[in-house]
Design an enzyme around this catalytic site. Structure first.
Site, PDB file in Angstrom:
ATOM      1  N   HIS A 266       0.882  -1.192   0.000  1.00  0.00           N
ATOM      2  CA  HIS A 266       0.000   0.000   0.000  1.00  0.00           C
ATOM      3  C   HIS A 266       0.907   1.225   0.000  1.00  0.00           C
ATOM      4  CE1 HIS A 266      -3.445   2.438   0.672  1.00  0.00           C
ATOM      5  NE2 HIS A 266      -3.777   2.097   1.899  1.00  0.00           N
ATOM      6  N   HIS A 307      -1.693  -2.343  -9.809  1.00  0.00           N
ATOM      7  CA  HIS A 307      -2.627  -1.745  -8.858  1.00  0.00           C
ATOM      8  C   HIS A 307      -3.832  -2.643  -8.723  1.00  0.00           C
ATOM      9  CE1 HIS A 307      -5.175   1.159  -6.833  1.00  0.00           C
ATOM     10  NE2 HIS A 307      -4.039   1.738  -6.492  1.00  0.00           N
ATOM     11  N   ASP A 365       2.983   5.731  -7.046  1.00  0.00           N
ATOM     12  CA  ASP A 365       4.127   5.678  -6.148  1.00  0.00           C
ATOM     13  C   ASP A 365       5.446   5.562  -6.885  1.00  0.00           C
ATOM     14  OD1 ASP A 365       2.790   6.040  -3.842  1.00  0.00           O
ATOM     15  OD2 ASP A 365       2.263   3.936  -3.641  1.00  0.00           O
TER      16      ASP A 365
HETATM   17  N1  CMC Z   1       5.634  -7.168 -10.377  1.00  0.00           N
HETATM   18  C1  CMC Z   1       5.527  -8.384 -10.957  1.00  0.00           C
HETATM   19  N2  CMC Z   1       4.376  -9.099 -11.040  1.00  0.00           N
HETATM   20  C2  CMC Z   1       3.287  -8.544 -10.492  1.00  0.00           C
HETATM   21  C3  CMC Z   1       3.311  -7.289  -9.860  1.00  0.00           C
HETATM   22  C4  CMC Z   1       4.542  -6.583  -9.824  1.00  0.00           C
HETATM   23  N3  CMC Z   1       4.619  -5.369  -9.240  1.00  0.00           N
HETATM   24  N4  CMC Z   1       2.085  -6.973  -9.405  1.00  0.00           N
HETATM   25  C5  CMC Z   1       1.300  -8.012  -9.729  1.00  0.00           C
HETATM   26  N5  CMC Z   1       2.022  -8.960 -10.386  1.00  0.00           N
HETATM   27  C6  CMC Z   1       1.497 -10.221 -10.958  1.00  0.00           C
HETATM   28  C7  CMC Z   1       1.208 -11.221  -9.849  1.00  0.00           C
HETATM   29  O1  CMC Z   1       2.322 -12.053  -9.607  1.00  0.00           O
HETATM   30  C8  CMC Z   1       0.031 -11.971 -10.428  1.00  0.00           C
HETATM   31  O2  CMC Z   1       0.540 -12.915 -11.354  1.00  0.00           O
HETATM   32  P1  CMC Z   1      -0.226 -14.328 -11.603  1.00  0.00           P
HETATM   33  O3  CMC Z   1      -1.553 -13.929 -12.188  1.00  0.00           O
HETATM   34  O4  CMC Z   1       0.644 -15.032 -12.568  1.00  0.00           O
HETATM   35  O5  CMC Z   1      -0.335 -14.986 -10.259  1.00  0.00           O
HETATM   36  C9  CMC Z   1      -0.734 -10.914 -11.233  1.00  0.00           C
HETATM   37  O6  CMC Z   1       0.247  -9.907 -11.575  1.00  0.00           O
HETATM   38  C10 CMC Z   1      -1.879 -10.250 -10.434  1.00  0.00           C
HETATM   39  O7  CMC Z   1      -1.342  -9.783  -9.183  1.00  0.00           O
HETATM   40  P2  CMC Z   1      -2.181  -9.717  -7.832  1.00  0.00           P
HETATM   41  O8  CMC Z   1      -1.233  -9.722  -6.673  1.00  0.00           O
HETATM   42  O9  CMC Z   1      -3.249 -10.750  -7.856  1.00  0.00           O
HETATM   43  O10 CMC Z   1      -2.844  -8.306  -7.975  1.00  0.00           O
HETATM   44  P3  CMC Z   1      -3.483  -7.489  -6.812  1.00  0.00           P
HETATM   45  O11 CMC Z   1      -4.518  -6.640  -7.433  1.00  0.00           O
HETATM   46  O12 CMC Z   1      -3.889  -8.351  -5.679  1.00  0.00           O
HETATM   47  O13 CMC Z   1      -2.242  -6.598  -6.279  1.00  0.00           O
HETATM   48  C11 CMC Z   1      -0.699  -4.853  -5.955  1.00  0.00           C
HETATM   49  C12 CMC Z   1      -2.055  -5.269  -6.554  1.00  0.00           C
HETATM   50  C13 CMC Z   1      -0.595  -3.326  -6.029  1.00  0.00           C
HETATM   51  C14 CMC Z   1      -0.629  -5.261  -4.471  1.00  0.00           C
HETATM   52  C15 CMC Z   1       0.446  -5.525  -6.754  1.00  0.00           C
HETATM   53  O14 CMC Z   1       0.372  -5.145  -8.119  1.00  0.00           O
HETATM   54  C16 CMC Z   1       1.815  -5.213  -6.177  1.00  0.00           C
HETATM   55  O15 CMC Z   1       2.275  -5.883  -5.257  1.00  0.00           O
HETATM   56  N6  CMC Z   1       2.521  -4.129  -6.741  1.00  0.00           N
HETATM   57  C17 CMC Z   1       3.771  -3.704  -6.186  1.00  0.00           C
HETATM   58  C18 CMC Z   1       3.529  -2.853  -4.956  1.00  0.00           C
HETATM   59  C19 CMC Z   1       3.018  -1.455  -5.298  1.00  0.00           C
HETATM   60  O16 CMC Z   1       3.560  -0.775  -6.152  1.00  0.00           O
HETATM   61  N7  CMC Z   1       1.966  -1.025  -4.557  1.00  0.00           N
HETATM   62  C20 CMC Z   1       1.443   0.333  -4.658  1.00  0.00           C
HETATM   63  C21 CMC Z   1       0.042   0.394  -5.130  1.00  0.00           C
HETATM   64  S1  CMC Z   1      -0.380   2.104  -5.549  1.00  0.00           S
HETATM   65  C22 CMC Z   1      -0.516   2.872  -4.024  1.00  0.00           C
HETATM   66  C23 CMC Z   1      -1.794   2.626  -3.320  1.00  0.00           C
HETATM   67  O17 CMC Z   1      -2.862   2.961  -3.886  1.00  0.00           O
HETATM   68  O18 CMC Z   1      -1.733   2.140  -2.185  1.00  0.00           O
END
Ligand code: CMC
Length: 430
Positions: A266, A307, A365
């Protein structure tokens, strides 16, 4: 009240449950599943990906189209024409202020920028190397021990005063947590400066030297606060609502929001972006890290990408990128090695099949981390700055909930533990 209905078939019994469907002003309809409990059923939705936990008029997001509206106004229009405090007014009261309302609001916020003098001594209880977010969780929660006259959540005036105090004091506390870590004297706010200038003055000024805040950097700082001001029912806002639903006071609720924001998925992501860029260290190592991010067996993720709701682009990131370019030009940092890594990563994410297919775009971010680094703000302060900007969103949601009808938040579970069994005395175990 609702004309539309959803019917649920359970164990082959067609139409076993009929559920009302409600429509918002825009966005998907929602199915009211409240009636399921009487049938002995709960819904199961880990991560609340398809659960609307409340009704709200504050912010609308369409993640597929990259739309973010505050009280109906698109975020790019607010970023171009408004400023942080005006956006605070909009979020809190639902309309843009006229000139007089704006002047009064800004003046009230300015009048609350100082913190109780006793809070200065409170800081001395922390280790100098404490993470500033750890300090913020503590001191913001502690505000409830200092401002007893704004704790009655049933009193609208108390709620207003608590809102002013939180919005006004967050930059002061944030700067104090930084000054404490480097052993410099705390700077008092200067109410002749605007919100962002004041923050930079308290961060970088000292009693022996004026801070000389650059207007370009102050504008970028204001934009960072504005772009983080609210984001619908994200993890920290939902935490504030849940804590508030028990009747907890606003300072305690916002401290809970700060704790939820701290995590790297987050608000901690902006700090994690810079740590990641530093770890990569050189453009030549980017391919290795991109390969790790794609490897299912490696937990590494590219920080600042992806995201939960934006599966097209993050509209805040677009505006933040413009500010990043302005700040880098102002500071003559276009050739900075870390920024070269950031630029290359951004190119890869926009071209690479893995990122395109999974809709992983640079998020807000990614760029805010770059700007804050360029301004000279240490990485450990990045999430604190996110918390300063988001405070108004937390307060607006908390106030919306408290001034309407609400119940204590109490999610249920799918229990997968033991069934009932008899206690075994110690000597018979093993
Ligand atoms: N790098 C590589 N792979 C990724 C990433 C990433 N940053 N983010 C998601 N994936 C992949 C993930 O491994 C999954 O792959 P598979 O379908 O093969 O299992 C797929 O994409 C979907 O990911 P998810 O975790 O199910 O997606 P989510 O919606 O639950 O998570 C997230 C969203 C923001 C937590 C995630 O994209 C992440 O960890 N990003 C990096 C951290 C980040 O930059 N966070 C800031 C968000 S913006 C600020 C805010 O609003 O808080």
């Amino acid at each position: 009240m609702s004309e539309k209905k959803a019917t649920l078939t359970i164990d082959g019994i067609e139409g076993a449950v009929e559920l009302p469907v409600y429509s918002g002003s825009i966005g998907p309809d929602v199915v009211d599943v409240g009636g399921l409990t009487s049938k002995g059923l709960f819904t199961y939705d880990p991560g609340f990906v398809s659960t609307a936990a409340c009704e709200s008029e504050i912010t609308y997001i369409d993640g597929g189209k990259g739309v973010l509206l505050h009280r109906g106004y698109p975020i790019d229009q607010l970023a171009a024409h408004s400023d942080y405090l005006e956006t605070c007014y909009l979020l809190l009261y639902g309309e843009l202020p006229d000139a007089e309302q704006k002047e009064r609001f800004v003046s009230i916020v300015h009048n609350h920028t100082m913190v109780h003098e006793q809070i200065r001594t409170f800081f001395n209880g922390f280790r100098r190397d404490a993470h500033p977010m750890a300090i913020m969780c503590g001191v913001v929660g502690a505000l409830s021990a200092f401002y007893h006259d704004s704790l009655d959540i049933a009193d609208e005036h108390h709620r207003q005063v608590a809102a002013f105090r939180l919005i006004a004091k967050m930059p002061t506390l944030a700067a104090m947590s930084f000054k404490f870590s480097i052993g410099q004297p705390f700077m008092y706010p200067d109410n002749n400066l605007n919100y962002a200038e004041n923050f930079l003055h308290m961060m970088f000024g000292t009693p022996c030297e004026a801070s000389n805040v650059s207007p370009v950097l102050a504008k970028a700082m204001d934009r960072i606060f504005l772009l983080h001001a609210d984001h619908e029912q994200n993890a920290s806002t939902s935490t504030v609502r849940l804590a508030g639903s028990s009747g907890a006071n606003p300072f305690a609720c916002i401290a809970a929001g700060i704790a939820a924001l701290w995590g790297p998925s987050h608000g901690g992501a902006n700090e994690a972006v810079l740590n990641m860029l530093e770890e990569i260290g050189d453009v030549s190592r980017i391919d290795e890290y991109v390969a790790r991010a794609k490897d299912k067996d490696d937990p590494f993720r590219l920080m600042g990408f992806g995201h939960r709701v934006y599966k097209n682009f993050d509209p805040r990131a677009k505006v933040m990128k413009e500010s990043a370019d302005e700040v880098l030009a102002e500071l003559g940092l276009e050739d900075d090695p870390l920024l070269a890594i950031a630029k290359r990563l951004e190119e890869i994410a926009l071209e690479d099949e893995y990122f395109i297919e999974k809709k992983l775009y640079p998020n807000v971010d990614f760029y805010s981390g770059i700007i804050l680094k360029a301004i000279g703000i240490p990485t450990s302060m990045f999430t604190v700055i996110f918390a300063v900007g988001r405070t108004v969103g937390w307060i607006a949601h908390w106030n919306e909930m408290i001034s309407g009808s609400y119940r204590i938040g109490r999610p249920r579970q799918l229990y997968t533990g033991h069934e009932q069994r008899d206690f075994v005395p110690l000597e018979q175990r093993g």
